[in-house]
Motif scaffolding. Sequence first.
Motif, PDB file in Angstrom:
ATOM      1  N   VAL A 177       0.859  -1.186   0.000  1.00 44.79           N
ATOM      2  CA  VAL A 177       0.000   0.000   0.000  1.00 44.79           C
ATOM      3  C   VAL A 177       0.893   1.234   0.000  1.00 44.79           C
ATOM      4  O   VAL A 177       1.695   1.428   0.923  1.00 44.79           O
ATOM      5  CB  VAL A 177      -0.946   0.003   1.218  1.00 44.79           C
ATOM      6  N   ALA A 178       0.759   2.086  -1.014  1.00 41.04           N
ATOM      7  CA  ALA A 178       1.711   3.173  -1.234  1.00 41.04           C
ATOM      8  C   ALA A 178       1.523   4.351  -0.288  1.00 41.04           C
ATOM      9  O   ALA A 178       2.503   4.989   0.106  1.00 41.04           O
ATOM     10  CB  ALA A 178       1.614   3.652  -2.688  1.00 41.04           C
ATOM     11  N   ASN A 179       0.293   4.669   0.077  1.00 43.15           N
ATOM     12  CA  ASN A 179       0.014   5.857   0.885  1.00 43.15           C
ATOM     13  C   ASN A 179       0.022   5.498   2.363  1.00 43.15           C
ATOM     14  O   ASN A 179      -0.745   4.651   2.816  1.00 43.15           O
ATOM     15  CB  ASN A 179      -1.344   6.450   0.488  1.00 43.15           C
ATOM     16  N   ARG A 180       0.891   6.157   3.141  1.00 41.71           N
ATOM     17  CA  ARG A 180       1.018   5.877   4.563  1.00 41.71           C
ATOM     18  C   ARG A 180      -0.311   6.100   5.293  1.00 41.71           C
ATOM     19  O   ARG A 180      -0.644   5.396   6.253  1.00 41.71           O
ATOM     20  CB  ARG A 180       2.092   6.773   5.168  1.00 41.71           C
ATOM     21  N   ASP A 217      -3.243   5.529   4.116  1.00 37.70           N
ATOM     22  CA  ASP A 217      -4.071   4.344   3.863  1.00 37.70           C
ATOM     23  C   ASP A 217      -3.682   3.207   4.792  1.00 37.70           C
ATOM     24  O   ASP A 217      -4.540   2.451   5.275  1.00 37.70           O
ATOM     25  CB  ASP A 217      -3.920   3.890   2.409  1.00 37.70           C
ATOM     26  N   SER A 241      -4.355  -5.044  -3.402  1.00 37.54           N
ATOM     27  CA  SER A 241      -3.082  -4.568  -2.846  1.00 37.54           C
ATOM     28  C   SER A 241      -2.630  -5.361  -1.633  1.00 37.54           C
ATOM     29  O   SER A 241      -1.468  -5.709  -1.503  1.00 37.54           O
ATOM     30  CB  SER A 241      -3.190  -3.090  -2.444  1.00 37.54           C
ATOM     31  N   LYS A 294      -7.335  -1.201  -5.087  1.00 43.02           N
ATOM     32  CA  LYS A 294      -6.851   0.035  -5.697  1.00 43.02           C
ATOM     33  C   LYS A 294      -7.998   0.850  -6.303  1.00 43.02           C
ATOM     34  O   LYS A 294      -8.947   0.292  -6.847  1.00 43.02           O
ATOM     35  CB  LYS A 294      -5.832  -0.275  -6.790  1.00 43.02           C
ATOM     36  N   GLN A 323      -1.231   1.982 -11.179  1.00 42.49           N
ATOM     37  CA  GLN A 323      -0.061   2.555 -11.841  1.00 42.49           C
ATOM     38  C   GLN A 323       0.807   1.443 -12.414  1.00 42.49           C
ATOM     39  O   GLN A 323       1.017   0.423 -11.759  1.00 42.49           O
ATOM     40  CB  GLN A 323       0.750   3.404 -10.865  1.00 42.49           C
ATOM     41  N   GLU A 338      -1.327   5.550 -15.612  1.00 43.10           N
ATOM     42  CA  GLU A 338      -2.361   5.341 -14.602  1.00 43.10           C
ATOM     43  C   GLU A 338      -3.648   4.861 -15.256  1.00 43.10           C
ATOM     44  O   GLU A 338      -4.017   5.324 -16.325  1.00 43.10           O
ATOM     45  CB  GLU A 338      -2.642   6.634 -13.823  1.00 43.10           C
ATOM     46  N   GLU A 349      -8.466   2.226  -1.576  1.00 36.51           N
ATOM     47  CA  GLU A 349      -7.320   3.105  -1.365  1.00 36.51           C
ATOM     48  C   GLU A 349      -7.496   4.440  -2.084  1.00 36.51           C
ATOM     49  O   GLU A 349      -8.203   4.531  -3.084  1.00 36.51           O
ATOM     50  CB  GLU A 349      -6.037   2.446  -1.883  1.00 36.51           C
ATOM     51  N   ASP A 352      -5.269   7.782  -3.912  1.00 39.06           N
ATOM     52  CA  ASP A 352      -4.052   7.918  -4.714  1.00 39.06           C
ATOM     53  C   ASP A 352      -2.831   7.982  -3.811  1.00 39.06           C
ATOM     54  O   ASP A 352      -2.918   8.381  -2.641  1.00 39.06           O
ATOM     55  CB  ASP A 352      -4.111   9.180  -5.578  1.00 39.06           C
ATOM     56  N   GLU A 353      -1.688   7.635  -4.361  1.00 35.52           N
ATOM     57  CA  GLU A 353      -0.448   7.591  -3.593  1.00 35.52           C
ATOM     58  C   GLU A 353      -0.126   8.920  -2.926  1.00 35.52           C
ATOM     59  O   GLU A 353       0.381   8.968  -1.807  1.00 35.52           O
ATOM     60  CB  GLU A 353       0.706   7.180  -4.515  1.00 35.52           C
TER      61      GLU A 353
END
Length: 369
Positions: free
Chosen positions: A71-74, A76, A138, A166, A170, A181, A222, A224-225
Motif C-alpha cells: 500500500v503506497a500511501n502511509r 491508507d 493490494s 486500488k 499505476q 495510470e 485506497e 491515490d499515492e
Amino acid sequence: MKKISIWFIGALLLLTSCAPNMNDEEVVQKEESNSKEEQAIVPSYQLSAENYKMILPFKPGKARGVIVGQVANRLDIDEMEEGLRRHSKEVYDPEKYLFQEGQYIDEETVINWIDALNPKKKEKASKEYHEKNPRYLSHILEQNYLVKNEENTVSLNGVSIGIAMKSTYQFKTEAGGPTYERNISQSEMMKQANKIAGKILENLREIEGLENVPVMMAIYREEDEASPVPGNFVAKTNIPADSSSVGEWESIGEKYVLFPSEEGKEKHFEDHELVTNFGKEIASYFPNYVGVIGEGFYVNDELQKMSIEIPIEFYGKGEVVGFTQYAYGLIQEMFPDHYALEVKITSSDKLESLIYRKPGSKKPTVHIL
C-alpha cells in the motif's frame, strides 16, 4: 482450535498519577500444539469501553510489515488498520473480546495470495494489456479476536479480514519508461472484490484453526499515492463459523475530506467555511502562521471527527503557551460540540501542543508538550 489456560494473580504495582491500575492482571498460559507453553498477560485495566484489551507481551502479526510494500500511501496503511478494528467492534464487543494481531496468515502466504488473486504479471507487457488487466488487490490484513471461556481458557472466536483494493492502478511497460495510470471505478472494484473475497475465504477455511471461526470481511478502497487524506472502507459482511461462502455486502458510507479543498467546499460548505474562518482568525494573531490543514471524517455525510493541524514556527515556550490558549478560545467559540475535534499545533514537524474534545463535551482537553 488453540486454547489458552488462565489463572489470576494479584500484583501490587507502584502507580503514578498517569499510570493505569494493573492489579489483578490475568496471567495466561498458551497451550501450543507442540506442547510448549508460553506465558502472557491480559491487563485488568481497559483504557475505555471502546478499546480492546491486548494479550501481552505484544506478539507481532505473522505478516507484519508486508502492508508497507503493498500500500503506497502511509495514510491508507494507518486507516486500514484502525478502520478494520473500528468496524470489528460492531461484531466483537471490546468488553467481551481480546485483540491480537493476525497469527494465522504469514508473510509468504499474503504475498502468494496477492499474486494468485491478481492478473498475472507479464514482462514487457503492452499498455493495452495492463489497462485490460489491472492488479486490483493490494493487501490482505488479518486481525484476531479472542474470548474467555468458562473453563478458564481463552480461544480464538473471531477473525477480521481487511481487503485493500486500488482506486488507481499505476504501471510501466518497460523499466525506466513512463508511469501510466488506469482509474478503477468503485463499481468495477467491488465486482472484483467480491470474487477475491470468496477465494480468500476458501483459503482461510483450509488453515488449521480457522476452519470454524466467524469471519468479518471489509473492503477498503485506497486513495491515490499522493493523496493528503486516506481512503475508506466501502463494504463489509459477516460470515458465520459454519459457512464457506461470502454473503451480501453491507455498504459503508465513510469518507475523509480535506479542508480547504474544492471537494470540501462543494460537498460540505459549512465545514469548509468554518475551517477557513478559523485559519483567518489565527492569521490575525500570529505572523508566522502558514495555513490550517483540516480533515473531516464523515459517516453517511454526518461529520464524526474534525482533525486540524496548525503548522507554525515558534521561538520560545511562552509563544507555544500563548498561541495554544488563543486557539483554545477560538475552538470554544467557533466549533460545535456534537463531533470529536482534534487540533495539533506543530513546529518543524514536531508536535508542540494538542487540543482534543470528545463529542458532547463542553470543554476541550489541552496538552502542551
